[in-house]
Design a protein around this motif. Structure first.
Motif, PDB file in Angstrom:
ATOM      1  N   GLU A   2       0.824  -1.210   0.000  1.00 16.96           N
ATOM      2  CA  GLU A   2       0.000   0.000   0.000  1.00 16.96           C
ATOM      3  C   GLU A   2       0.857   1.257   0.000  1.00 16.96           C
ATOM      4  O   GLU A   2       1.971   1.268   0.516  1.00 16.96           O
TER       5      GLU A   2
ATOM      6  N   VAL B 146       1.331   4.834   1.553  1.00 16.67           N
ATOM      7  CA  VAL B 146       0.976   5.532   2.790  1.00 16.67           C
ATOM      8  C   VAL B 146       1.576   6.933   2.766  1.00 16.67           C
ATOM      9  O   VAL B 146       2.487   7.225   1.981  1.00 16.67           O
ATOM     10  N   ARG B 147       1.070   7.777   3.622  1.00 17.62           N
ATOM     11  CA  ARG B 147       1.612   9.125   3.770  1.00 17.62           C
ATOM     12  C   ARG B 147       2.735   9.089   4.798  1.00 17.62           C
ATOM     13  O   ARG B 147       2.594   8.429   5.825  1.00 17.62           O
TER      14      ARG B 147
ATOM     15  N   GLU C  60      -1.039   7.155  12.466  1.00 21.23           N
ATOM     16  CA  GLU C  60      -2.299   6.475  12.178  1.00 21.23           C
ATOM     17  C   GLU C  60      -1.955   5.258  11.320  1.00 21.23           C
ATOM     18  O   GLU C  60      -1.672   5.392  10.122  1.00 21.23           O
TER      19      GLU C  60
ATOM     20  N   PHE D  58      -2.007   4.481   7.381  1.00 21.45           N
ATOM     21  CA  PHE D  58      -2.305   5.734   6.682  1.00 21.45           C
ATOM     22  C   PHE D  58      -1.193   6.784   6.794  1.00 21.45           C
ATOM     23  O   PHE D  58      -0.717   7.277   5.789  1.00 21.45           O
TER      24      PHE D  58
ATOM     25  N   ARG E 110      -8.232  11.636   5.955  1.00 22.65           N
ATOM     26  CA  ARG E 110      -8.251  10.455   5.082  1.00 22.65           C
ATOM     27  C   ARG E 110      -9.097  10.763   3.859  1.00 22.65           C
ATOM     28  O   ARG E 110     -10.157  11.371   3.974  1.00 22.65           O
TER      29      ARG E 110
ATOM     30  N   ASP F 188     -12.861   6.802   0.505  1.00 25.15           N
ATOM     31  CA  ASP F 188     -12.458   5.518  -0.087  1.00 25.15           C
ATOM     32  C   ASP F 188     -12.929   5.354  -1.526  1.00 25.15           C
ATOM     33  O   ASP F 188     -12.205   4.846  -2.372  1.00 25.15           O
TER      34      ASP F 188
END
Length: 144
Positions: free
Chosen positions: A43, A45-46, A108, A111, A129, A132
């Motif tokens: 994934e 992520v930030r 988080e 994320f 966020r 989605d």
């Protein structure tokens, strides 16, 4: 956007290791094996570097450990590994050596994360966020 300090009780800090990508001088961050549940493999992520929110993909390494191989300006670059990797500059500014520990703040899980040198403090601006449904549409549009 919320602001949160690295030492806030809701932030978990893990000790990672700065390593080389193969035989190059490009850095990567090896994440601790004990915290694989906090980092979603594959994934994007930030990741906050020096107060700026960037993006990285969580990779599974050759040894089955997890790693951040590069940190990019946006999610598309992180998905395609195409763009300027901001991690080498961050490492050079701190004069960090391979094999040294760096801290990864799990702000988080899945994320938003912060990366800092062991002697640094940080206050993170946590982005909202994305929706989605909109994120899925954006990913579909970017795929060939």
């Amino acid at each position: 956007m919320d602001r949160i300090a690295h030492d806030n009780a809701s932030v978990r800090t893990v000790r990672a290791t700065l390593e080389r990508v193969g035989r190059t001088d490009r850095p990567r961050i090896d994440l601790p094996d004990s915290d694989t549940d906090a980092f979603p493999v594959g994934e994007v992520v930030r990741v906050a570097l020096d107060g700026t929110t960037r993006h990285a993909r969580v990779h599974r390494g050759m040894d089955e450990g997890l790693e951040l191989r590069a940190v990019y300006d946006n999610a598309r670059q992180a998905r395609t590994d195409d763009g300027e990797d901001r991690l080498p500059e961050w490492v050079a500014e701190r004069d960090l050596e391979f094999g040294r520990s760096v801290l990864v703040d799990v702000v988080e899980a899945g994320f938003f994360y912060g990366v800092r040198a062991p002697d640094e403090a940080a206050v993170y601006e946590v982005p909202d966020r994305p929706d989605d449904g909109l994120a899925a549409i954006a990913r579909d549009l970017e795929e060939p």
